[in-house]
Design an enzyme around this catalytic site. Structure first.
Site, PDB file in Angstrom:
ATOM      1  N   ASP A  77       0.829  -1.204   0.000  1.00 17.00           N
ATOM      2  CA  ASP A  77       0.000   0.000   0.000  1.00 17.00           C
ATOM      3  C   ASP A  77       0.872   1.266   0.000  1.00 17.00           C
ATOM      4  OD1 ASP A  77      -2.458   1.263   0.040  1.00 17.00           O
ATOM      5  OD2 ASP A  77      -3.202   0.108   1.750  1.00 17.00           O
TER       6      ASP A  77
ATOM      7  N   TRP B  49      -2.637   3.520  -5.825  1.00 17.90           N
ATOM      8  CA  TRP B  49      -3.918   4.094  -6.293  1.00 17.90           C
ATOM      9  C   TRP B  49      -3.721   4.961  -7.544  1.00 17.90           C
ATOM     10  CZ3 TRP B  49      -2.542   6.607  -1.324  1.00 17.90           C
ATOM     11  CH2 TRP B  49      -2.551   5.705  -0.276  1.00 17.90           C
TER      12      TRP B  49
ATOM     13  N   ASP C 120      -9.730   3.634  -4.028  1.00 15.59           N
ATOM     14  CA  ASP C 120     -10.470   2.427  -3.627  1.00 15.59           C
ATOM     15  C   ASP C 120     -11.843   2.374  -4.298  1.00 15.59           C
ATOM     16  OD1 ASP C 120      -8.280   2.055  -2.054  1.00 15.59           O
ATOM     17  OD2 ASP C 120      -9.366   1.966  -0.154  1.00 15.59           O
TER      18      ASP C 120
END
Ligand code: GLA
Length: 521
Positions: A163, A197, A218
Protein backbone atom coordinates in the site's frame (compact mmCIF):
# COMPACT_ATOMS: atom_id res chain seq x y z
CA UNK A 1 15.60 -23.35 16.87
CA UNK A 2 19.06 -24.51 17.92
CA UNK A 3 22.13 -22.80 16.58
CA UNK A 4 22.95 -25.95 14.61
CA UNK A 5 19.49 -26.17 13.07
CA UNK A 6 19.81 -22.56 11.97
CA UNK A 7 23.05 -23.38 10.16
CA UNK A 8 21.67 -26.43 8.31
CA UNK A 9 18.67 -24.36 7.27
CA UNK A 10 20.91 -21.61 6.00
CA UNK A 11 22.68 -23.84 3.48
CA UNK A 12 19.52 -25.06 1.70
CA UNK A 13 18.14 -21.50 1.73
CA UNK A 14 21.24 -20.31 -0.15
CA UNK A 15 20.73 -23.11 -2.65
CA UNK A 16 17.10 -22.13 -2.97
CA UNK A 17 18.12 -18.58 -3.83
CA UNK A 18 20.20 -19.92 -6.69
CA UNK A 19 17.27 -22.03 -7.90
CA UNK A 20 14.95 -19.05 -7.86
CA UNK A 21 17.22 -16.53 -9.43
CA UNK A 22 18.83 -19.02 -11.80
CA UNK A 23 16.46 -18.34 -14.69
CA UNK A 24 15.97 -14.65 -14.18
CA UNK A 25 17.78 -12.46 -11.68
CA UNK A 26 18.54 -10.19 -14.58
CA UNK A 27 18.70 -6.61 -13.32
CA UNK A 28 18.03 -5.34 -16.88
CA UNK A 29 14.90 -7.45 -17.34
CA UNK A 30 12.13 -5.42 -18.95
CA UNK A 31 9.41 -7.20 -17.05
CA UNK A 32 9.37 -8.32 -13.47
CA UNK A 33 7.70 -11.51 -14.68
CA UNK A 34 10.78 -12.31 -16.80
CA UNK A 35 12.51 -12.98 -13.48
CA UNK A 36 9.97 -15.42 -12.09
CA UNK A 37 7.42 -16.36 -14.78
CA UNK A 38 4.59 -15.32 -12.45
CA UNK A 39 1.16 -13.86 -13.20
CA UNK A 40 1.33 -14.34 -16.97
CA UNK A 41 -2.46 -14.24 -16.78
CA UNK A 42 -4.24 -11.92 -14.30
CA UNK A 43 -4.01 -13.18 -10.70
CA UNK A 44 -7.26 -14.56 -9.26
CA UNK A 45 -8.10 -14.76 -5.58
CA UNK A 46 -9.79 -13.07 -2.62
CA UNK A 47 -8.90 -10.24 -0.24
CA UNK A 48 -11.03 -9.24 2.77
CA UNK A 49 -10.88 -5.44 2.58
CA UNK A 50 -13.96 -4.57 0.47
CA UNK A 51 -16.37 -6.50 2.64
CA UNK A 52 -14.75 -6.36 6.09
CA UNK A 53 -12.21 -3.57 6.38
CA UNK A 54 -9.89 -4.20 9.29
CA UNK A 55 -12.47 -5.98 11.45
CA UNK A 56 -13.00 -8.85 11.92
CA UNK A 57 -9.95 -9.99 9.99
CA UNK A 58 -8.33 -12.90 11.77
CA UNK A 59 -7.25 -16.49 11.20
CA UNK A 60 -10.79 -17.81 11.65
CA UNK A 61 -12.16 -15.55 8.92
CA UNK A 62 -9.39 -16.46 6.49
CA UNK A 63 -9.80 -20.19 7.13
CA UNK A 64 -13.59 -20.03 6.81
CA UNK A 65 -13.15 -18.14 3.56
CA UNK A 66 -10.66 -20.72 2.28
CA UNK A 67 -13.27 -23.41 2.96
CA UNK A 68 -15.96 -21.37 1.21
CA UNK A 69 -13.71 -20.72 -1.77
CA UNK A 70 -13.09 -24.45 -2.17
CA UNK A 71 -16.72 -25.49 -1.48
CA UNK A 72 -18.24 -22.94 -3.87
CA UNK A 73 -16.24 -24.09 -6.90
CA UNK A 74 -14.12 -20.93 -6.99
CA UNK A 75 -10.93 -22.93 -6.53
CA UNK A 76 -11.90 -25.13 -9.50
CA UNK A 77 -12.52 -21.94 -11.49
CA UNK A 78 -8.95 -20.76 -10.84
CA UNK A 79 -9.12 -18.48 -7.77
CA UNK A 80 -5.99 -19.14 -5.74
CA UNK A 81 -4.45 -16.15 -3.91
CA UNK A 82 -5.97 -15.58 -0.49
CA UNK A 83 -4.93 -14.00 2.82
CA UNK A 84 -5.34 -11.01 5.11
CA UNK A 85 -5.33 -7.38 3.91
CA UNK A 86 -4.71 -4.66 6.54
CA UNK A 87 -5.84 -7.01 9.29
CA UNK A 88 -3.35 -6.24 12.08
CA UNK A 89 -1.19 -9.22 11.21
CA UNK A 90 2.20 -8.27 12.61
CA UNK A 91 4.18 -5.79 14.67
CA UNK A 92 7.84 -4.85 14.83
CA UNK A 93 10.07 -6.01 17.67
CA UNK A 94 12.67 -3.69 19.16
CA UNK A 95 15.28 -5.58 17.10
CA UNK A 96 13.49 -4.45 13.93
CA UNK A 97 12.19 -7.93 13.09
CA UNK A 98 8.52 -8.43 12.23
CA UNK A 99 6.56 -10.77 14.44
CA UNK A 100 3.12 -12.34 13.86
CA UNK A 101 0.12 -11.12 15.84
CA UNK A 102 -0.67 -14.39 17.63
CA UNK A 103 -3.83 -13.01 19.22
CA UNK A 104 -5.45 -12.73 15.81
CA UNK A 105 -3.44 -15.40 13.98
CA UNK A 106 -2.78 -18.14 16.56
CA UNK A 107 -0.95 -20.34 14.01
CA UNK A 108 1.34 -17.41 13.21
CA UNK A 109 1.59 -16.03 9.71
CA UNK A 110 3.76 -18.96 8.61
CA UNK A 111 1.25 -21.45 10.05
CA UNK A 112 -1.59 -19.76 8.18
CA UNK A 113 0.50 -19.88 5.00
CA UNK A 114 1.03 -23.62 5.41
CA UNK A 115 -2.72 -24.10 5.88
CA UNK A 116 -3.47 -22.15 2.71
CA UNK A 117 -0.83 -24.08 0.72
CA UNK A 118 -2.12 -27.42 1.93
CA UNK A 119 -5.57 -26.56 0.57
CA UNK A 120 -3.99 -26.10 -2.88
CA UNK A 121 -4.16 -22.32 -2.68
CA UNK A 122 -1.60 -19.51 -2.71
CA UNK A 123 -0.89 -17.19 0.21
CA UNK A 124 -1.40 -13.43 -0.04
CA UNK A 125 -0.21 -10.87 2.52
CA UNK A 126 -0.34 -7.09 2.81
CA UNK A 127 2.00 -4.30 3.88
CA UNK A 128 2.79 -0.66 3.09
CA UNK A 129 5.66 1.24 1.49
CA UNK A 130 5.53 4.03 4.10
CA UNK A 131 6.19 4.24 7.82
CA UNK A 132 2.87 2.59 8.70
CA UNK A 133 -0.12 0.98 7.07
CA UNK A 134 -3.14 3.23 6.45
CA UNK A 135 -4.76 2.90 9.88
CA UNK A 136 -1.30 3.01 11.50
CA UNK A 137 -2.13 -0.31 13.13
CA UNK A 138 0.84 -2.03 11.50
CA UNK A 139 4.40 -0.97 10.71
CA UNK A 140 5.24 -0.10 7.09
CA UNK A 141 8.36 -1.20 5.28
CA UNK A 142 10.14 2.17 4.98
CA UNK A 143 13.73 1.70 6.13
CA UNK A 144 13.12 -2.03 6.73
CA UNK A 145 12.54 -3.16 3.15
CA UNK A 146 15.04 -6.02 3.10
CA UNK A 147 14.27 -7.49 6.51
CA UNK A 148 10.51 -7.21 5.93
CA UNK A 149 10.60 -8.92 2.55
CA UNK A 150 12.74 -11.62 4.16
CA UNK A 151 10.01 -12.06 6.79
CA UNK A 152 7.34 -12.30 4.07
CA UNK A 153 9.45 -14.96 2.32
CA UNK A 154 9.81 -16.87 5.60
CA UNK A 155 6.04 -16.71 6.10
CA UNK A 156 5.85 -18.22 2.59
CA UNK A 157 3.85 -15.43 0.99
CA UNK A 158 3.23 -15.95 -2.73
CA UNK A 159 1.60 -12.54 -3.31
CA UNK A 160 2.18 -9.26 -1.50
CA UNK A 161 0.08 -6.13 -1.85
CA UNK A 162 2.08 -3.04 -0.87
CA UNK A 163 0.00 0.00 0.00
CA UNK A 164 0.95 3.69 -0.24
CA UNK A 165 -0.18 5.27 3.04
CA UNK A 166 2.07 7.38 5.27
CA UNK A 167 4.67 7.94 2.55
CA UNK A 168 5.43 11.65 2.99
CA UNK A 169 8.69 12.42 1.18
CA UNK A 170 8.68 9.14 -0.77
CA UNK A 171 7.93 8.62 -4.47
CA UNK A 172 6.44 5.42 -5.90
CA UNK A 173 9.05 5.14 -8.65
CA UNK A 174 11.87 4.88 -6.12
CA UNK A 175 10.14 3.22 -3.13
CA UNK A 176 8.63 0.32 -5.08
CA UNK A 177 11.82 -0.63 -7.01
CA UNK A 178 13.61 -0.87 -3.66
CA UNK A 179 10.93 -3.29 -2.45
CA UNK A 180 11.31 -5.27 -5.69
CA UNK A 181 15.05 -5.57 -5.01
CA UNK A 182 14.28 -6.66 -1.46
CA UNK A 183 11.87 -9.33 -2.71
CA UNK A 184 14.40 -10.67 -5.19
CA UNK A 185 17.06 -10.72 -2.49
CA UNK A 186 14.73 -12.68 -0.20
CA UNK A 187 14.72 -15.37 -2.89
CA UNK A 188 11.05 -16.37 -2.87
CA UNK A 189 8.96 -16.00 -6.01
CA UNK A 190 6.28 -13.46 -5.10
CA UNK A 191 3.58 -11.73 -7.10
CA UNK A 192 4.12 -8.02 -6.36
CA UNK A 193 0.92 -5.95 -6.26
CA UNK A 194 1.70 -2.21 -6.14
CA UNK A 195 -1.07 -0.22 -4.49
CA UNK A 196 -0.36 3.51 -4.98
CA UNK A 197 -3.92 4.09 -6.29
CA UNK A 198 -2.45 5.41 -9.56
CA UNK A 199 -0.14 7.88 -7.81
CA UNK A 200 3.12 8.15 -9.77
CA UNK A 201 1.43 6.64 -12.87
CA UNK A 202 2.82 3.12 -12.32
CA UNK A 203 1.48 1.95 -15.71
CA UNK A 204 4.37 3.96 -17.22
CA UNK A 205 7.21 2.23 -15.34
CA UNK A 206 6.11 -0.53 -12.98
CA UNK A 207 6.14 -3.51 -15.38
CA UNK A 208 9.78 -4.09 -14.44
CA UNK A 209 8.96 -3.73 -10.74
CA UNK A 210 5.80 -5.70 -10.05
CA UNK A 211 3.15 -7.82 -11.71
CA UNK A 212 0.15 -5.50 -11.19
CA UNK A 213 -0.53 -1.98 -10.04
CA UNK A 214 -3.64 -0.25 -8.80
CA UNK A 215 -4.76 2.41 -11.26
CA UNK A 216 -7.29 4.24 -9.10
CA UNK A 217 -8.54 5.06 -5.63
CA UNK A 218 -10.47 2.43 -3.63
CA UNK A 219 -13.55 0.99 -5.28
CA UNK A 220 -15.55 1.31 -2.06
CA UNK A 221 -15.36 1.91 1.66
CA UNK A 222 -15.47 -1.39 3.58
CA UNK A 223 -18.93 -2.96 3.43
CA UNK A 224 -20.33 -0.21 1.19
CA UNK A 225 -20.32 -1.30 -2.45
CA UNK A 226 -20.81 1.73 -4.70
CA UNK A 227 -21.89 1.36 -8.32
CA UNK A 228 -21.02 4.99 -9.27
CA UNK A 229 -17.53 4.61 -7.78
CA UNK A 230 -17.05 1.38 -9.73
CA UNK A 231 -18.12 3.09 -12.96
CA UNK A 232 -15.65 5.94 -12.35
CA UNK A 233 -12.90 3.36 -11.92
CA UNK A 234 -13.88 1.59 -15.14
CA UNK A 235 -13.65 4.90 -17.04
CA UNK A 236 -10.13 5.56 -15.73
CA UNK A 237 -8.86 2.01 -16.11
CA UNK A 238 -10.22 1.57 -19.65
CA UNK A 239 -7.96 4.35 -20.96
CA UNK A 240 -4.84 2.49 -19.81
CA UNK A 241 -5.43 -0.59 -21.98
CA UNK A 242 -2.09 -0.31 -23.79
CA UNK A 243 -0.12 -0.82 -20.56
CA UNK A 244 -1.50 -4.29 -19.77
CA UNK A 245 -0.13 -7.63 -20.90
CA UNK A 246 1.18 -10.96 -19.60
CA UNK A 247 2.92 -10.37 -16.25
CA UNK A 248 1.97 -6.67 -16.02
CA UNK A 249 -1.61 -5.75 -15.31
CA UNK A 250 -3.68 -2.65 -14.63
CA UNK A 251 -5.54 -3.29 -11.36
CA UNK A 252 -8.86 -1.44 -10.97
CA UNK A 253 -9.15 -2.85 -7.41
CA UNK A 254 -10.85 -5.84 -5.88
CA UNK A 255 -14.30 -6.66 -7.21
CA UNK A 256 -17.57 -5.73 -5.54
CA UNK A 257 -19.70 -8.39 -7.28
CA UNK A 258 -21.75 -10.18 -4.65
CA UNK A 259 -21.66 -7.37 -2.08
CA UNK A 260 -24.96 -6.04 -0.82
CA UNK A 261 -26.57 -3.20 -2.76
CA UNK A 262 -25.83 -4.58 -6.23
CA UNK A 263 -28.40 -6.30 -8.45
CA UNK A 264 -27.68 -9.56 -10.26
CA UNK A 265 -27.28 -7.59 -13.51
CA UNK A 266 -24.76 -5.24 -11.86
CA UNK A 267 -22.82 -8.21 -10.44
CA UNK A 268 -22.70 -9.77 -13.90
CA UNK A 269 -21.72 -6.47 -15.56
CA UNK A 270 -18.93 -5.73 -13.13
CA UNK A 271 -17.50 -9.22 -13.47
CA UNK A 272 -17.71 -9.05 -17.28
CA UNK A 273 -15.96 -5.65 -17.31
CA UNK A 274 -13.16 -6.99 -15.09
CA UNK A 275 -12.77 -10.00 -17.40
CA UNK A 276 -12.80 -7.84 -20.53
CA UNK A 277 -10.20 -5.46 -19.02
CA UNK A 278 -7.87 -8.40 -18.21
CA UNK A 279 -8.05 -7.17 -14.62
CA UNK A 280 -6.91 -9.21 -11.65
CA UNK A 281 -9.98 -11.13 -10.45
CA UNK A 282 -9.69 -10.58 -6.72
CA UNK A 283 -13.12 -11.16 -5.19
CA UNK A 284 -14.02 -8.79 -2.35
CA UNK A 285 -17.34 -10.20 -1.15
CA UNK A 286 -18.10 -12.50 1.78
CA UNK A 287 -17.61 -15.93 0.22
CA UNK A 288 -19.19 -17.67 3.22
CA UNK A 289 -22.65 -16.33 2.49
CA UNK A 290 -22.83 -15.94 -1.29
CA UNK A 291 -26.12 -16.40 -3.11
CA UNK A 292 -26.34 -19.07 -5.79
CA UNK A 293 -26.52 -16.29 -8.36
CA UNK A 294 -23.21 -14.77 -7.17
CA UNK A 295 -21.52 -18.16 -7.23
CA UNK A 296 -22.76 -18.71 -10.77
CA UNK A 297 -21.35 -15.36 -11.86
CA UNK A 298 -17.96 -15.67 -10.14
CA UNK A 299 -17.42 -19.24 -11.38
CA UNK A 300 -18.50 -18.91 -15.01
CA UNK A 301 -15.57 -20.72 -16.62
CA UNK A 302 -16.30 -19.36 -20.10
CA UNK A 303 -16.22 -15.76 -18.87
CA UNK A 304 -13.12 -16.45 -16.77
CA UNK A 305 -11.54 -17.86 -19.94
CA UNK A 306 -11.73 -14.37 -21.46
CA UNK A 307 -9.86 -12.99 -18.46
CA UNK A 308 -7.31 -15.79 -18.35
CA UNK A 309 -6.56 -15.67 -22.05
CA UNK A 310 -2.82 -16.28 -22.66
CA UNK A 311 -2.51 -13.25 -25.00
CA UNK A 312 -3.41 -11.01 -22.06
CA UNK A 313 -4.94 -8.18 -24.09
CA UNK A 314 -6.98 -5.57 -22.22
CA UNK A 315 -10.19 -4.87 -24.15
CA UNK A 316 -11.40 -1.29 -24.64
CA UNK A 317 -14.39 0.69 -25.83
CA UNK A 318 -14.28 0.72 -29.63
CA UNK A 319 -17.66 2.36 -30.23
CA UNK A 320 -20.66 3.81 -28.42
CA UNK A 321 -24.25 3.45 -29.54
CA UNK A 322 -26.47 5.75 -27.50
CA UNK A 323 -25.85 4.76 -23.89
CA UNK A 324 -24.40 1.40 -24.85
CA UNK A 325 -20.68 0.73 -24.97
CA UNK A 326 -19.15 -1.79 -27.38
CA UNK A 327 -15.97 -3.19 -25.89
CA UNK A 328 -13.62 -5.15 -28.19
CA UNK A 329 -9.97 -5.20 -29.29
CA UNK A 330 -9.53 -8.40 -27.29
CA UNK A 331 -8.22 -11.09 -29.60
CA UNK A 332 -8.02 -14.46 -27.89
CA UNK A 333 -5.50 -17.29 -28.05
CA UNK A 334 -7.38 -19.34 -30.65
CA UNK A 335 -7.99 -16.42 -33.05
CA UNK A 336 -11.50 -15.75 -31.73
CA UNK A 337 -12.47 -12.32 -30.36
CA UNK A 338 -14.27 -11.20 -27.21
CA UNK A 339 -16.93 -8.50 -27.53
CA UNK A 340 -18.79 -6.99 -24.59
CA UNK A 341 -21.89 -4.87 -24.98
CA UNK A 342 -22.44 -2.97 -21.74
CA UNK A 343 -25.55 -0.94 -21.12
CA UNK A 344 -24.92 1.41 -18.17
CA UNK A 345 -28.21 3.22 -18.91
CA UNK A 346 -31.68 3.05 -17.39
CA UNK A 347 -33.51 1.73 -20.49
CA UNK A 348 -32.93 -1.41 -22.60
CA UNK A 349 -30.41 -0.97 -25.41
CA UNK A 350 -30.50 -2.51 -28.88
CA UNK A 351 -27.14 -2.68 -30.60
CA UNK A 352 -25.88 -4.09 -33.91
CA UNK A 353 -22.39 -5.54 -33.43
CA UNK A 354 -20.65 -5.65 -36.79
CA UNK A 355 -17.94 -8.16 -37.73
CA UNK A 356 -15.68 -5.10 -38.02
CA UNK A 357 -16.36 -4.17 -34.38
CA UNK A 358 -15.11 -7.64 -33.49
CA UNK A 359 -11.95 -7.32 -35.57
CA UNK A 360 -13.11 -9.42 -38.54
CA UNK A 361 -13.66 -8.43 -42.17
CA UNK A 362 -17.28 -7.30 -42.67
CA UNK A 363 -17.96 -10.23 -45.06
CA UNK A 364 -16.77 -12.87 -42.56
CA UNK A 365 -18.93 -15.89 -41.78
CA UNK A 366 -18.88 -16.27 -38.03
CA UNK A 367 -20.01 -18.31 -35.04
CA UNK A 368 -21.19 -16.39 -32.00
CA UNK A 369 -21.12 -17.79 -28.49
CA UNK A 370 -23.02 -16.02 -25.72
CA UNK A 371 -20.87 -16.60 -22.63
CA UNK A 372 -23.70 -15.95 -20.17
CA UNK A 373 -26.40 -18.09 -21.83
CA UNK A 374 -23.85 -20.64 -23.13
CA UNK A 375 -25.56 -20.72 -26.54
CA UNK A 376 -23.76 -20.77 -29.91
CA UNK A 377 -25.28 -19.48 -33.14
CA UNK A 378 -23.93 -19.63 -36.69
CA UNK A 379 -22.47 -19.85 -39.16
CA UNK A 380 -23.85 -16.44 -39.96
CA UNK A 381 -22.93 -13.30 -41.87
CA UNK A 382 -23.56 -9.62 -41.18
CA UNK A 383 -24.29 -7.75 -37.97
CA UNK A 384 -25.27 -9.40 -34.73
CA UNK A 385 -28.32 -7.85 -33.10
CA UNK A 386 -28.01 -7.67 -29.32
CA UNK A 387 -30.58 -6.46 -26.78
CA UNK A 388 -29.21 -5.59 -23.34
CA UNK A 389 -31.24 -4.79 -20.23
CA UNK A 390 -30.35 -1.72 -18.12
CA UNK A 391 -27.02 -2.05 -16.27
CA UNK A 392 -26.53 -5.44 -17.86
CA UNK A 393 -24.19 -6.90 -20.46
CA UNK A 394 -23.96 -9.30 -23.35
CA UNK A 395 -20.58 -11.00 -23.49
CA UNK A 396 -19.88 -12.66 -26.81
CA UNK A 397 -17.06 -14.76 -28.15
CA UNK A 398 -16.92 -14.58 -31.92
CA UNK A 399 -14.99 -17.01 -34.10
CA UNK A 400 -14.57 -18.30 -37.63
CA UNK A 401 -14.88 -21.83 -36.24
CA UNK A 402 -17.52 -23.44 -34.07
CA UNK A 403 -15.12 -24.60 -31.35
CA UNK A 404 -14.53 -22.34 -28.36
CA UNK A 405 -11.64 -23.85 -26.39
CA UNK A 406 -11.02 -22.70 -22.82
CA UNK A 407 -7.50 -21.60 -21.88
CA UNK A 408 -5.72 -23.42 -19.05
CA UNK A 409 -7.06 -23.09 -15.51
CA UNK A 410 -4.56 -24.72 -13.17
CA UNK A 411 -5.76 -26.30 -9.93
CA UNK A 412 -3.49 -28.17 -7.51
CA UNK A 413 -4.48 -30.39 -4.60
CA UNK A 414 -1.63 -28.91 -2.53
CA UNK A 415 1.23 -26.45 -2.85
CA UNK A 416 3.23 -27.91 0.01
CA UNK A 417 4.88 -31.29 0.54
CA UNK A 418 6.12 -32.10 4.03
CA UNK A 419 8.49 -34.98 4.76
CA UNK A 420 9.55 -36.21 8.20
CA UNK A 421 12.60 -38.43 8.41
CA UNK A 422 14.26 -39.91 11.44
CA UNK A 423 16.91 -42.53 12.09
CA UNK A 424 14.12 -45.06 12.52
CA UNK A 425 12.05 -44.29 9.44
CA UNK A 426 12.76 -45.16 5.84
CA UNK A 427 15.23 -42.73 4.39
CA UNK A 428 13.63 -42.54 0.94
CA UNK A 429 10.28 -40.79 1.16
CA UNK A 430 7.82 -40.13 -1.62
CA UNK A 431 4.82 -37.82 -1.80
CA UNK A 432 2.85 -36.66 -4.79
CA UNK A 433 0.83 -33.60 -5.63
CA UNK A 434 -1.73 -33.54 -8.42
CA UNK A 435 -2.03 -30.57 -10.76
CA UNK A 436 -4.93 -30.50 -13.16
CA UNK A 437 -5.99 -28.27 -15.99
CA UNK A 438 -9.65 -27.28 -16.05
CA UNK A 439 -9.23 -25.73 -19.50
CA UNK A 440 -9.91 -27.63 -22.72
CA UNK A 441 -6.45 -28.86 -23.68
CA UNK A 442 -4.24 -31.61 -22.44
CA UNK A 443 -1.07 -29.73 -21.56
CA UNK A 444 2.45 -30.83 -22.40
CA UNK A 445 4.36 -32.24 -19.45
CA UNK A 446 5.37 -29.61 -16.89
CA UNK A 447 9.15 -29.09 -16.96
CA UNK A 448 10.76 -28.94 -13.54
CA UNK A 449 13.61 -26.43 -13.37
CA UNK A 450 17.03 -27.87 -12.63
CA UNK A 451 18.99 -26.95 -9.53
CA UNK A 452 17.03 -28.81 -6.84
CA UNK A 453 18.99 -29.64 -3.69
CA UNK A 454 20.63 -33.08 -3.71
CA UNK A 455 18.11 -34.50 -1.16
CA UNK A 456 15.16 -33.91 -3.49
CA UNK A 457 14.16 -35.24 -6.90
CA UNK A 458 10.91 -34.62 -8.76
CA UNK A 459 9.37 -36.50 -11.69
CA UNK A 460 6.16 -35.63 -13.52
CA UNK A 461 3.70 -38.09 -15.06
CA UNK A 462 0.54 -37.39 -17.01
CA UNK A 463 -2.91 -38.90 -17.07
CA UNK A 464 -5.29 -36.88 -19.22
CA UNK A 465 -5.64 -33.37 -17.83
CA UNK A 466 -4.02 -34.26 -14.49
CA UNK A 467 -0.28 -34.35 -13.98
CA UNK A 468 1.31 -35.86 -10.90
CA UNK A 469 4.47 -34.43 -9.42
CA UNK A 470 6.22 -37.23 -7.49
CA UNK A 471 8.61 -35.82 -4.94
CA UNK A 472 11.30 -38.09 -3.59
CA UNK A 473 13.31 -36.99 -0.57
CA UNK A 474 16.36 -38.81 0.59
CA UNK A 475 17.50 -38.08 4.11
CA UNK A 476 20.54 -40.35 3.81
CA UNK A 477 23.59 -38.52 4.98
CA UNK A 478 21.64 -35.51 6.20
CA UNK A 479 22.18 -34.15 9.67
CA UNK A 480 19.30 -33.26 11.94
CA UNK A 481 17.56 -30.07 10.87
CA UNK A 482 15.03 -28.48 8.60
CA UNK A 483 15.52 -28.45 4.85
CA UNK A 484 13.39 -26.48 2.43
CA UNK A 485 13.20 -26.07 -1.33
CA UNK A 486 10.88 -24.43 -3.79
CA UNK A 487 10.09 -26.47 -6.88
CA UNK A 488 9.46 -24.51 -10.03
CA UNK A 489 7.89 -25.90 -13.19
CA UNK A 490 7.16 -24.28 -16.55
CA UNK A 491 4.75 -25.08 -19.32
CA UNK A 492 3.31 -23.72 -22.55
CA UNK A 493 -0.28 -23.37 -23.60
CA UNK A 494 -0.47 -25.72 -26.60
CA UNK A 495 -2.78 -23.74 -28.94
CA UNK A 496 -0.89 -20.43 -28.80
CA UNK A 497 2.49 -21.87 -27.80
CA UNK A 498 2.74 -19.09 -25.20
CA UNK A 499 4.36 -19.63 -21.79
CA UNK A 500 2.02 -20.26 -18.88
CA UNK A 501 2.51 -18.81 -15.41
CA UNK A 502 5.21 -20.77 -13.62
CA UNK A 503 4.06 -23.29 -11.05
CA UNK A 504 5.78 -23.23 -7.68
CA UNK A 505 5.39 -25.30 -4.55
CA UNK A 506 7.26 -25.76 -1.27
CA UNK A 507 8.94 -28.93 -0.09
CA UNK A 508 9.94 -29.28 3.56
CA UNK A 509 12.09 -32.03 4.96
CA UNK A 510 12.35 -32.36 8.73
CA UNK A 511 15.18 -34.62 9.79
CA UNK A 512 14.92 -35.57 13.44
CA UNK A 513 17.76 -37.63 14.89
CA UNK A 514 20.54 -39.00 12.75
CA UNK A 515 18.78 -40.11 9.58
CA UNK A 516 21.86 -41.48 7.98
CA UNK A 517 24.77 -39.20 8.37
CA UNK A 518 26.72 -37.82 11.24
CA UNK A 519 24.52 -36.80 14.11
CA UNK A 520 23.99 -33.33 15.44
CA UNK A 521 27.60 -32.35 15.87
C1 GLA B 1 -5.86 1.26 0.96
C2 GLA B 1 -6.00 0.22 -0.15
C3 GLA B 1 -7.14 -0.72 0.19
C4 GLA B 1 -6.90 -1.40 1.53
C5 GLA B 1 -6.70 -0.34 2.59
C6 GLA B 1 -6.25 -0.90 3.92
O1 GLA B 1 -6.94 2.10 1.00
O2 GLA B 1 -6.20 0.85 -1.37
O3 GLA B 1 -7.30 -1.70 -0.83
O4 GLA B 1 -5.78 -2.23 1.44
O5 GLA B 1 -5.69 0.61 2.20
O6 GLA B 1 -6.14 0.12 4.85
Amino acid sequence: MTKFARIVTAVPMALLLLVCLGRGGDPDAKLRSDQDGLALTPPMGWYPWNEFGQEPQNEKLIKETVEALVRSGMKEAGYSYIGPDEGICFSREASGKLTSNLARYPSGLRGLGDYVHQQGLKYALYTDAGTHTCSKAMPGTKGHEFEDMKAFAEWRADYVKIDWCNTTGQTPDSAYPKLRDAQLAAGRPIVFSLCSWGEGQPWKWAASVGHLWRTTEDICAPGKASWPAAMKIVRANEKLFAAAGPGHWNDPDMMISGMSGLSEAQNRSLFSLWCMMASPLIAGNDLRSMTASTVKILTNHEVIGINQDPLGIQGRIVRRDGQAQIWAGKRLFDGSQAVLVFNPGEAPAQVQVTPGDAGFEESATLYVRDLWTHQTSGPRAGSIRVTVAPRDVALLRISKTSSFPLPPIIVADSYQVVFHASGKSAQELTKAIAVKNNGSSELPLWKVSPGLPSWLSVTVAQSGKTQTFSNKASAAGLAKGHYHAVVKADNREPISGLPMSALYYDVDLEVSGAAGGPANN
